[in-house]
Design an enzyme around this catalytic site. Sequence first.
Site, PDB file in Angstrom:
ATOM      1  N   HIS A 112     -48.287  21.664  24.997  1.00 63.17           N
ATOM      2  CA  HIS A 112     -49.031  20.586  24.344  1.00 63.17           C
ATOM      3  C   HIS A 112     -48.391  20.153  23.035  1.00 63.17           C
ATOM      4  O   HIS A 112     -48.715  19.083  22.509  1.00 63.17           O
ATOM      5  CB  HIS A 112     -50.504  20.985  24.127  1.00 63.17           C
ATOM      6  N   ASP A 142     -49.607  26.389  29.487  1.00 60.88           N
ATOM      7  CA  ASP A 142     -49.268  25.750  28.210  1.00 60.88           C
ATOM      8  C   ASP A 142     -47.991  26.319  27.613  1.00 60.88           C
ATOM      9  O   ASP A 142     -47.898  26.527  26.407  1.00 60.88           O
ATOM     10  CB  ASP A 142     -50.424  25.879  27.212  1.00 60.88           C
ATOM     11  N   SER A 216     -49.403  26.186  16.595  1.00 59.54           N
ATOM     12  CA  SER A 216     -49.205  26.144  18.042  1.00 59.54           C
ATOM     13  C   SER A 216     -47.756  26.401  18.418  1.00 59.54           C
ATOM     14  O   SER A 216     -46.844  25.758  17.900  1.00 59.54           O
ATOM     15  CB  SER A 216     -49.612  24.779  18.596  1.00 59.54           C
TER      16      SER A 216
END
Length: 368
Positions: A112, A142, A216
């Site tokens: 993402h 992911d 992230s």
Amino acid sequence: MASLRLARNLSVAAMLATATAITTPSVTFAAPAGGYADLVEQVSPSVVFIEVTGAAPAQAELPPGFDNEEFRRRFGDRFPGMPFPDMDTEPMRGLGTGFVISEDGLLVTNNHVIEGASEISVTFEDGRTFTADVVGTDRLTDVALLRIDSDETFSALEFGDSDAMRRGDDVMAIGNPFGLGGTVTTGIVSALARDINAGPYDNFIQTDAAINRGNSGGPLFNDDGEVIGMNTAIFSRSGGSNGIGFAVPSNMIERVVTDLADDGTISRGWLGVRIGPMSEEVANVLGYETPVGAVVGEVTANSPAEIAGLVDGDIILEVDGQALEDPQALQRAIADVQPGTEVDVTIFRKGRQITIDVTLGELPTSDT
């Protein structure tokens, strides 16, 4: 643009190859006695700050002869999601973190972070900046595998065994929260095998180490300086850290990137059943303290399951001797096996436990 979001806010979104390609140097780190400074100094050169640029939003196609000025007068210059043909539009931008896993520049981050990016830039702690290309991605876990566009040799991190982690173990995260590069936070493993409804293979490590937007794709380390997870999501109503962060386990990441490094795609085993949880009543009748396994609700026609003889109502308890706690455990167990592999599936049917040999197929793209 959702694909360029940073650490995902769970109130909004909730969140495997050539041996030479992923060979990492043999390095061991001493457990931090009295502090993490030495550990940080040794692993930081392998953590990167990622900046991504995406295409500008598509301009609206207004009907022929449509009066732009009249539209502006009524609705303003920035009608949501509808730029005018004569407006200047800026490319979408996003930030994240990543880490190097091979000396030749293979890099791991979250899907993402880079999804939809037209350009990816990675910056090291010493200020060196490179462009990176996407080798392959896996939306279901992911995970994204990148390669740095350079002939240089890079310092690489090693994966640890995430299955060996226990609640209460010390962990350390390095990332770029809100663009503040090289930020270090520490905490403990708060929980294991968390399902946060982010995908079919959820098996997150939960930690109280501060994780924020921009973390992230960053590494979560154990005391030996091994990567045991990749920081991926947070649970927060405000968008900031409140001590509930989630990391993809390293064992899952290793399997995915090994597959992606081969040809940029990932293959997963496929059984071909629709499943659900065992009820409390059935668990009590069968003598289990809590529900286990997965109940077959429907068998897909011409699937490996049908060919092997599985039927509606079977309760799948084990795959190759691995006990299944719940339906998602079955999904992960099957997905981890290469298509064409024969596995032993232990089921409960009509009052007795039997084992069936099943040759797995490949998970259809439409199911991924």
